[in-house]
Scaffold this active site. Sequence first.
Site, mmCIF file in Angstrom:
data_model
loop_
_atom_site.group_PDB
_atom_site.id
_atom_site.type_symbol
_atom_site.label_atom_id
_atom_site.label_comp_id
_atom_site.label_asym_id
_atom_site.label_seq_id
_atom_site.Cartn_x
_atom_site.Cartn_y
_atom_site.Cartn_z
ATOM 1 N N GLU A 109 0.846 -1.187 0.000
ATOM 2 C CA GLU A 109 0.000 0.000 0.000
ATOM 3 C C GLU A 109 0.893 1.253 0.000
ATOM 4 O OE1 GLU A 109 -2.761 0.434 3.254
ATOM 5 O OE2 GLU A 109 -3.765 2.103 2.285
ATOM 6 N N ALA A 169 1.473 -0.138 10.833
ATOM 7 C CA ALA A 169 1.226 -1.529 10.480
ATOM 8 C C ALA A 169 0.429 -1.582 9.192
ATOM 9 C CB ALA A 169 0.446 -2.231 11.586
ATOM 10 N N MET A 170 0.281 -2.793 8.643
ATOM 11 C CA MET A 170 -0.404 -2.930 7.360
ATOM 12 C C MET A 170 -1.298 -4.161 7.358
ATOM 13 S SD MET A 170 -0.991 -1.731 4.449
ATOM 14 C CE MET A 170 -2.165 -2.542 3.372
ATOM 15 N N ASN A 197 -2.538 -6.352 5.279
ATOM 16 C CA ASN A 197 -2.548 -7.351 4.211
ATOM 17 C C ASN A 197 -3.418 -8.556 4.582
ATOM 18 O OD1 ASN A 197 -0.220 -5.844 3.113
ATOM 19 N ND2 ASN A 197 0.816 -6.742 4.878
ATOM 20 N N HIS A 224 -6.975 -2.121 14.978
ATOM 21 C CA HIS A 224 -7.168 -1.369 13.732
ATOM 22 C C HIS A 224 -6.926 -2.280 12.515
ATOM 23 C CE1 HIS A 224 -6.889 2.314 11.156
ATOM 24 N NE2 HIS A 224 -6.071 1.537 10.461
ATOM 25 N N GLU A 225 -5.801 -2.955 12.508
ATOM 26 C CA GLU A 225 -5.485 -3.802 11.345
ATOM 27 C C GLU A 225 -6.470 -4.958 11.247
ATOM 28 O OE1 GLU A 225 -3.582 -2.246 9.502
ATOM 29 O OE2 GLU A 225 -2.692 -0.951 11.027
ATOM 30 N N HIS A 262 -9.699 -3.855 9.701
ATOM 31 C CA HIS A 262 -9.610 -3.650 8.250
ATOM 32 C C HIS A 262 -10.070 -4.889 7.479
ATOM 33 C CE1 HIS A 262 -8.036 0.253 7.297
ATOM 34 N NE2 HIS A 262 -6.868 0.113 7.909
ATOM 35 N N GLU A 270 -10.015 4.045 5.954
ATOM 36 C CA GLU A 270 -9.220 4.520 7.095
ATOM 37 C C GLU A 270 -10.064 5.274 8.125
ATOM 38 O OE1 GLU A 270 -6.639 3.189 7.746
ATOM 39 O OE2 GLU A 270 -5.818 2.509 5.842
HETATM 40 N N1 TRP Z 1 -3.182 0.888 5.684
HETATM 41 C C1 TRP Z 1 -2.258 1.079 6.763
HETATM 42 C C2 TRP Z 1 -3.084 1.301 7.994
HETATM 43 O O1 TRP Z 1 -3.648 2.313 8.213
HETATM 44 C C3 TRP Z 1 -1.339 2.252 6.550
HETATM 45 C C4 TRP Z 1 -0.027 1.970 5.953
HETATM 46 C C5 TRP Z 1 0.857 1.087 6.368
HETATM 47 C C6 TRP Z 1 0.590 2.659 4.882
HETATM 48 N N2 TRP Z 1 2.006 1.183 5.610
HETATM 49 C C7 TRP Z 1 1.856 2.133 4.697
HETATM 50 C C8 TRP Z 1 0.225 3.675 4.063
HETATM 51 C C9 TRP Z 1 2.750 2.602 3.723
HETATM 52 C C10 TRP Z 1 1.090 4.142 3.085
HETATM 53 C C11 TRP Z 1 2.334 3.598 2.928
HETATM 54 O O2 TRP Z 1 -3.283 0.454 8.775
HETATM 55 ZN ZN ZN Z 2 -5.685 1.710 8.523
#
Ligand code: TRP
Ligand code: ZN
Length: 904
Positions: A149, A290-291, A293, A325-326, A329, A348
């Site tokens: 992302e 964090a992300m 995925n 939060h993650e 998502h 978000e």
């Molecule tokens: N989607 C992620 C979140 O809010 C945000 C995020 C994680 C992100 N890594 C990133 C956005 C790198 C831009 C670039 O939980």
């Molecule tokens: Zn988020």
Amino acid sequence: MGKRYGLFDPNIRLILFFLKGYPVTTQKKETFLKEYTPPAYLVDRLDLRVELDPQATRVRATLRCRPNTNTPVKQPLVLNGEQLELVRVALDGVELSATEFHFGDGLLTIAQVPDGPFMVETETRINPAGNTALEGLYLSSGNYCTQCEAEGFRTITCFPDRPDVMTVFTTTIVGDTASCPVLLSNGNLIDSGDLGDGRHYATWHDPFPKPCYLFALVAGDLVRISDTFTTRSGRQIDLHIYVEERNRNKCDHAMRALQKAMRWDELRFGREYDLDTYMIVAVDDFNMGAMENKGLNVFNSKYVLALPETATDTDYEGIEGVIAHEYFHNWTGNRITCRDWFQLSLKEGLTVFRDQEFTADMISRPVKRIQDANIIRSFQFREDSGPMAHPVRPPSFVEINNFYTLTVYNKGAEVIRMLHTLLGPETFRRGMDLYFERHDGQAVTCDDFVAAMADAWGKDLTQFKRWYSQAGTPELTVRADYDPAARQLILTVEQTCPPTRESAEKLPFFMPLAVGLLDAQGRAMPLENAPDATTRVLILSEAKQRFEFTNIASTPTISFLRNFSAPVKVRLDQSDEELGVLMAHDPDPFNRWDAGQKLGLHHLLAQIERHQQGQPVQVDDRLLHGLRNLLLDRDSDPAFLAMAMALPSENWIGQQMEVVDPVAIFAVRQQFRALIGQALRSELLQGYETLRIPGPYRYSALDAGKRALRNGCLAYLLAPPLDGVLDPCLLHKGVHQYRHADNMTDAIAALSCVVNADLATGTELLADFHAQWQHDPLVVDKWLILQAGCTLPGTLDRVKALTTHPSFTYKNPNKVRSLIATFCATNHGQFHAADGSGYDFLGDQVCLLDPLNPQIAARMLTPLTQWRRYDAGRQQLMRAQLERIGSQRSLSDDVKEVVERSLH
Ligand code: TRP
Ligand code: ZN
């Protein structure tokens, strides 16, 4: 050139670098929401084979494409591809010659493709070890991980890198058996085995179609901590957290947090998890928190790892919030995703709202609300009044990474919260259910979300949607007229909104205003049309509107904007007496807290003016009286009291000033702290002693609140007078707490007091701290933060020296944030030194960081974007730095966009 691109020869790579339009030559154009067009081709399946190698990872991709029926006119196939070495392209099994495709400027274009479904294969090579931008595939502590992302997938392979292309992924990872025993991707493991040449492989299949930004791959030498969760329908989910061996014992809290979040989402929103496993990986090098995925979250280790002796209460709370939060998502973001990046707040804002509600239930609803309102007022309002101001749904951007902002996230969450307030909890829940029912599996827009809410409510929300298209913070001017004879109160509310880039003239916003009235004794007055009899929700929709309150027996004190029911600024004249009544009696905890802040603000601003005229600073008795009452309060939540004891932030004070004087704000606030510490010494000492928690450290919201209040007392006691010396006896209290603490919360709180009170003692304790913790990167971050935030003179020189310390590196975003951002974004008194030395330093740092990590470099720039808020001298110095940065050759799009918006 032959048809093979890039035999793996460094010279050829160099030539390709120039021929094929690498980042040096690409320059992103502005993208506009109004120019959205559906994708010409969809990709139903993607089979990836990734053969890992630090410098030369080979990626083979097979895309099963078909024309999108929405686009009647036949178009070429265009895939995104950047920073890739293209080795081979084939269409329906036949390799294409150099004339049959074009690769450059970030795109792979195949002009002629069949009318029906077809298959594209590509082979590309990438260099994860050379990837310091931490976007795409990179190495962190020697382990492979990805961050896709928003637009990072295009640096892994050629693909339509846009969230409205949703695909079923099957990923085979091949890696060295010894150095990469763990091979992970999204979904379920369907095959694995040994290749007999020192390598092994694993194949993962994700049954849920997803946009490529949710792809993840992790490979390396990691250990796994496992537990389970049984969903309310009785399915057992395996939960795995992957970390480096040294962190094996630090995952308990994160695991508990995940289980709590999973249960909460079932109870509050009826949402169950969908895959059989949920994996979390912690890495040290990560651009954000964090992300999410699909099935394989990647986390900044800061938001996973915790032990009482390494993590503070704030860290514990942060971990619980980010894990939630993650996890949330998975439904708001993954099952239902964004049509395009302009809709970022769709996932978000909504997910932040959900995690805020979760944390409110885990800790305390009022405390969480105060924290969140503070973020909006101290930081989002500032963003909204600066050159980067943009609506919750931006109309355009150059670099999407620059729009992961407080506006999209936190103001976006406030917009959802206003819907929640307007509709009420039950109707809001029906709106959510309708949204999930209608759009599961789709890539949608903010309009689709609001439409579901409007349909559930049975009312029109067209005007409400201006929150998505107009930037800037609305300002309400409130006038109260009470007529004793008629027993009537008239509130007149006027709204205005300053012009911003996307709209000079603002149309009125639609917002809920929660209002209560107190009588002179502080008792809540009964109100007509108030659901709970004491709070009425007014709906403001016009530029100027009158609201009548009937049957009001005596002159009321107005408790306006309860629970911060809308993200706005309010002008309502209230006397110190009225604020005193609210502070002592308002049943709305947010406004009780806010009344104290307003009182503090009022006195601080008055003293700042005196200070600017060279007069000595005094603290008013009324303020001392209010603070003393807080210290003697044995009934309220200690976490609430800790927040009520704190003076308004330097940022919030600055926002009230026509011309921000950061040095005066710092000096007066500091002097207030010292004078309060002296005046309330015995109460503070008593609080400090009685709030001691017996027994070993345990994280709980209640204990955390007590520690916060107790350490707040210590901080007042140790606040150094600007022109005097601190009582050695008090300093000793800090040293003693630091040395004997069994947990990081108390240790760091005490250390921070000492570091800011006495340079010699502070230096000695910092050396001790470093010697004890230098092996733990997250604790070293705290060591850097303390030094960069030190308010004693001379910090800039010490920060400069630390940039070459072995414990610091520009390649790790946490280190950069801890040292550079702490100094430039929080140490206002020194960063804004009148000689411009702070600005000059930041200019250097941005130039240095940009080639390594543009996302982080652009974020570091934020303090300079605010230049218009300061005096002419500072304005000139700040602008000069922006211009200097802007004149660098080969600047990233990220930094260029922020510089250009700031200067024009
Ligand atoms: N989607 C992620 C979140 O809010 C945000 C995020 C994680 C992100 N890594 C990133 C956005 C790198 C831009 C670039 O939980
Ligand atoms: Zn988020």
